[in-house]
Design an enzyme around this catalytic site. Sequence first.
Site, short mmCIF file in Angstrom:
data_model
loop_
_atom_site.label_atom_id
_atom_site.label_comp_id
_atom_site.label_asym_id
_atom_site.label_seq_id
_atom_site.Cartn_x
_atom_site.Cartn_y
_atom_site.Cartn_z
N SER A 143 -13.96 4.13 -8.15
CA SER A 143 -13.65 2.85 -7.65
C SER A 143 -15.03 2.28 -7.19
CB SER A 143 -12.65 2.75 -6.40
OG SER A 143 -12.87 1.49 -5.86
N TYR A 156 -9.61 6.18 1.34
CA TYR A 156 -9.69 5.82 -0.16
C TYR A 156 -11.34 5.92 -0.51
CZ TYR A 156 -8.90 3.08 -4.35
OH TYR A 156 -8.66 2.66 -5.49
#
Length: 277
Positions: A143, A156
């Site tokens: 990501s 995350y």
Amino acid sequence: MNHPLIAPGCVAFVTGGAAGIGLALARRFIEADMRVAIADKNEAALEEAVDILGAGDRVKSFALDVAHRGELELAADRLFGAWEGLHVLVNNAGIQPGSTVLDDANWDHVLAVNLGGIVNGTQVFVPRMLAAGEEGVVINTGSKQGITTPPGDPAYNVAKAGVKAFTEALEHDLRNREGARISAHLLIPGFVYTGLTKGGRTEKPAAAWTPEETADFALQSLGRGDFYILCPDNDVPRALDEKRIAWAAGDIVENRPPLSRWHKDWAERFSTYVNRD
Ligand code: NAI
């Protein structure tokens, strides 16, 4: 141009394959006349995905949790038993339940799935792929949040930063390993409208890409041999990503405070930097 392994008869294994980006990739693999195994924790979605793919015995499904290595090992035994090989491994399953720095809520789960799942998938499948001696690719889904690490969801970010470091190390290992014919790639999606980002929305926001646009871009990028599959979206072109990534690295080089992009004394300088030609 398609990567030579996105081709009839080749076998793919996709985690998080029941929805979103994973399902869109599985669909493209089926369209390329490949055989595809999708693995997912959500059994109902998995059944639906098999119907959507509608490719008879060219599709297998595995209900499993990528955080549990033993479940991936069982799937690998069954896959290699049935199809005798694997060419395209996509470690893609991920979650984003939210987190904060000083509260332990969700940390174990996010690290176990988003980072642990990728390490497990790689360590279970890649040795089997190497032993088979065939060509292969490994695509791990990271990501942008693992690169520019914006404030808001540190668990995350930490997991996805780990995916980046792990996949870089994997590619380095594979390219220096005698006889290995496998390459690794880091898929870095932009903003994609999926179950993960939907929230309360019922329609795709204009800024977001569809999973299919993301899968198509990823396969073109893979076809070019890119390691970093850096996807844009409708709001963020590649040039802006490049500046954001360079600015984040510049925090160390220029001895700025971390996350200076979001620091009150630096935000304006960042804005000037990104708006400069
Ligand atoms: P999604 O929610 O549509 O798909 C994720 C799939 O993973 C779901 O089917 C879910 O059931 C499955 N899954 C979750 N935990 C699992 C587990 N423990 N074991 C097996 N399967 C599990 O989400 P999306 O967006 O397609 O996400 C795919 C990947 O892309 C994730 O790694 C996510 O972090 C990443 N990503 C997504 C972005 C976006 O804007 N949607 C942006 C950047 C990265």
